[in-house]
Design a protein around this motif. Structure first.
Motif, PDB file in Angstrom:
ATOM      1  N   TYR A 120       0.861  -1.180   0.000  1.00 47.62           N
ATOM      2  CA  TYR A 120       0.000   0.000   0.000  1.00 47.62           C
ATOM      3  C   TYR A 120       0.900   1.232   0.000  1.00 47.62           C
ATOM      4  O   TYR A 120       1.428   1.635   1.048  1.00 47.62           O
ATOM      5  CB  TYR A 120      -0.897   0.020   1.236  1.00 47.62           C
ATOM      6  CG  TYR A 120      -1.900  -1.118   1.319  1.00 47.62           C
ATOM      7  CD1 TYR A 120      -2.150  -1.961   0.234  1.00 47.62           C
ATOM      8  CD2 TYR A 120      -2.605  -1.350   2.500  1.00 47.62           C
ATOM      9  CE1 TYR A 120      -3.073  -2.988   0.327  1.00 47.62           C
ATOM     10  CE2 TYR A 120      -3.537  -2.377   2.594  1.00 47.62           C
ATOM     11  CZ  TYR A 120      -3.765  -3.199   1.506  1.00 47.62           C
ATOM     12  OH  TYR A 120      -4.679  -4.219   1.597  1.00 47.62           O
ATOM     13  N   ALA A 131      -6.388   2.421   2.343  1.00 49.47           N
ATOM     14  CA  ALA A 131      -5.431   1.500   2.956  1.00 49.47           C
ATOM     15  C   ALA A 131      -5.728   1.335   4.439  1.00 49.47           C
ATOM     16  O   ALA A 131      -5.718   0.210   4.975  1.00 49.47           O
ATOM     17  CB  ALA A 131      -4.006   2.014   2.754  1.00 49.47           C
ATOM     18  N   ASP A 132      -5.989   2.436   5.130  1.00 47.70           N
ATOM     19  CA  ASP A 132      -6.298   2.376   6.560  1.00 47.70           C
ATOM     20  C   ASP A 132      -7.547   1.524   6.808  1.00 47.70           C
ATOM     21  O   ASP A 132      -7.587   0.729   7.762  1.00 47.70           O
ATOM     22  CB  ASP A 132      -6.521   3.781   7.113  1.00 47.70           C
ATOM     23  CG  ASP A 132      -5.246   4.612   7.156  1.00 47.70           C
ATOM     24  OD1 ASP A 132      -4.150   4.020   7.069  1.00 47.70           O
ATOM     25  OD2 ASP A 132      -5.343   5.845   7.277  1.00 47.70           O
ATOM     26  N   ASN A 135      -6.806  -2.143   6.392  1.00 45.06           N
ATOM     27  CA  ASN A 135      -6.049  -2.622   7.553  1.00 45.06           C
ATOM     28  C   ASN A 135      -6.945  -2.815   8.770  1.00 45.06           C
ATOM     29  O   ASN A 135      -6.755  -3.765   9.546  1.00 45.06           O
ATOM     30  CB  ASN A 135      -4.912  -1.650   7.874  1.00 45.06           C
ATOM     31  CG  ASN A 135      -3.779  -1.732   6.854  1.00 45.06           C
ATOM     32  OD1 ASN A 135      -3.542  -2.779   6.250  1.00 45.06           O
ATOM     33  ND2 ASN A 135      -3.070  -0.629   6.665  1.00 45.06           N
ATOM     34  N   PHE A 138      -8.716  -6.210   8.224  1.00 34.35           N
ATOM     35  CA  PHE A 138      -7.852  -7.376   8.400  1.00 34.35           C
ATOM     36  C   PHE A 138      -7.308  -7.484   9.822  1.00 34.35           C
ATOM     37  O   PHE A 138      -7.094  -8.597  10.319  1.00 34.35           O
ATOM     38  CB  PHE A 138      -6.729  -7.358   7.374  1.00 34.35           C
ATOM     39  CG  PHE A 138      -7.187  -7.686   5.982  1.00 34.35           C
ATOM     40  CD1 PHE A 138      -8.058  -8.746   5.753  1.00 34.35           C
ATOM     41  CD2 PHE A 138      -6.771  -6.942   4.897  1.00 34.35           C
ATOM     42  CE1 PHE A 138      -8.501  -9.061   4.477  1.00 34.35           C
ATOM     43  CE2 PHE A 138      -7.191  -7.247   3.616  1.00 34.35           C
ATOM     44  CZ  PHE A 138      -8.063  -8.310   3.406  1.00 34.35           C
ATOM     45  N   ASP A 139      -7.100  -6.361  10.485  1.00 29.81           N
ATOM     46  CA  ASP A 139      -6.692  -6.417  11.901  1.00 29.81           C
ATOM     47  C   ASP A 139      -7.779  -7.076  12.740  1.00 29.81           C
ATOM     48  O   ASP A 139      -7.491  -7.898  13.630  1.00 29.81           O
ATOM     49  CB  ASP A 139      -6.400  -5.011  12.431  1.00 29.81           C
ATOM     50  CG  ASP A 139      -5.093  -4.432  11.897  1.00 29.81           C
ATOM     51  OD1 ASP A 139      -4.300  -5.198  11.295  1.00 29.81           O
ATOM     52  OD2 ASP A 139      -4.874  -3.220  12.072  1.00 29.81           O
ATOM     53  N   GLU A 142      -7.714 -10.836  11.964  1.00 32.69           N
ATOM     54  CA  GLU A 142      -6.576 -11.529  12.562  1.00 32.69           C
ATOM     55  C   GLU A 142      -6.694 -11.609  14.080  1.00 32.69           C
ATOM     56  O   GLU A 142      -6.184 -12.554  14.702  1.00 32.69           O
ATOM     57  CB  GLU A 142      -5.286 -10.827  12.157  1.00 32.69           C
ATOM     58  CG  GLU A 142      -4.963 -10.998  10.670  1.00 32.69           C
ATOM     59  CD  GLU A 142      -3.815 -10.135  10.204  1.00 32.69           C
ATOM     60  OE1 GLU A 142      -3.129  -9.546  11.075  1.00 32.69           O
ATOM     61  OE2 GLU A 142      -3.587 -10.050   8.983  1.00 32.69           O
TER      62      GLU A 142
END
Length: 336
Positions: A120, A131-132, A135, A138-139, A142
């Motif tokens: 990114y 992008a933020d 993330n 996906f954070d 995860e």
């Protein structure tokens, strides 16, 4: 029965509803302000999912949530992260699976064909915001808070798509017998995504465990130059606005227009996508899932989109005001 909740009633959200309805699925559409015209049997819930408590209520009973909503273009930086925080909270409370409809802004300018493993590197505020948001999704995945996957598309076209670089400026213009306006160099290859294909891919990703925790470029029709794309649109529309068919807005003219036009100012960040070839590879999706989601052939997709625009014209539906700069072909640089 699995309950599917679609956040947003724009072209992508409604295309997802179309896919779900064709399957006889239990569908709910969540919007903040509007009351969309939905097919019979589709429930509508008003909620501002920027607020986690509202999202929790709106997603109650959901098994799969499709995040297809976005703030107004000029409010992305301020509002998009809060929207994603709220969606994640609602999905977590429902113990649902999240499928996010995304674009490609986060990669920034790339001197290569676009693949999912690119870093990114966006330097503009919209690309960084995208992008933020990715993330954040996906954070949360995860961390075990939710199950999530992201489907990414290039510039849209298709039924209901008006606010696009090839929306009213190309399809609307062709059906009305006007010249099309495009950005950058129309000779360059540029991948365009047909929205019904995007919707089918999003629903498919939501069904597959192996899609979780990853981003996927959805299958696209063949990539051609923007000039060729526009030629196919005018062939399908069977209109002739005279020579040239295309007025291309050059880099310097876009910069000048950005000073006086808010929409052009917002678009200026993405000018790089029209100054170099912009080719999106969907190899990862095809290698993993085979022909499970075959894209509509480009000429067929264009013909279906022209038919939708023509139907709107026949109904007397008002056009969305296209992004526009007064130019002549000579002022616009590249033209066709």
């Amino acid at each position: 029965m699995t309950q599917h909740v679609v956040v947003g009633a724009g072209p992508v959200g409604l295309a997802v509803v179309d896919v779900l309805q064709a399957r006889g699925a239990d569908s709910v559409v969540v919007t903040r302000d509007s009351t969309p015209d939905l097919p019979d049997g589709v429930e509508h819930r008003h909620a501002d999912v920027v607020y986690p408590d509202d999202a929790v209520d709106a997603f109650a009973g959901a098994d799969v949530v499709y995040q297809c909503s976005q703030p107004s273009y000029e409010q992305w930086v301020e509002e998009f992260p809060d929207l994603i925080h709220g969606v994640i909270a609602g999905v977590e409370a429902a113990d649902a699976r999240l499928v996010v409809a995304d674009n490609l802004y986060m990669y920034g300018p790339a001197e290569t064909r676009l693949t999912e493993d690119l870093p990114y590197l966006a330097t503009g505020p919209k690309g960084q915001t995208r992008a933020d948001c990715a993330n954040l999704v996906f954070d949360a995945h995860e961390a075990g808070r939710i199950e999530a996957t992201i489907g990414r598309a290039s510039d849209f076209f298709g039924p209901r798509v008006r606010d696009s670089v090839v929306g009213e400026q190309v399809f609307g213009a062709a059906v009305a017998g006007r010249r099309a306006t495009v950005f950058g160099d129309p000779q360059l290859a540029h991948t365009y995504t047909y929205v019904p294909d995007f919707a089918r891919a999003l629903v498919f990703l939501g069904e597959r465990d192996e899609a979780l925790g990853e981003a996927w470029h959805v299958p696209n029709p063949e990539t051609v130059s923007t000039r060729r794309f526009v030629e196919l649109v005018y062939d399908a529309a069977d209109t002739d606005p005279g020579f040239p068919h295309i007025v291309a807005v050059s880099d310097w003219l876009l910069t000048l227009g950005a000073l006086v036009s808010s929409p052009l100012g917002e678009l200026a960040e993405m000018r790089y996508a029209f100054e170099e070839p912009y080719v999106v590879l969907d190899t990862k999706f095809r290698d993993t899932f085979g022909d499970a989601v075959e894209p509509t052939p480009l000429e067929d997709a264009i013909a279906e989109t022209v038919a939708w625009y023509r139907d709107q014209q026949a109904r007397g539906e008002p056009e969305t005001e296209p992004v526009h700069i007064e130019t002549t072909p000579s002022e616009a640089g590249e033209s066709a």
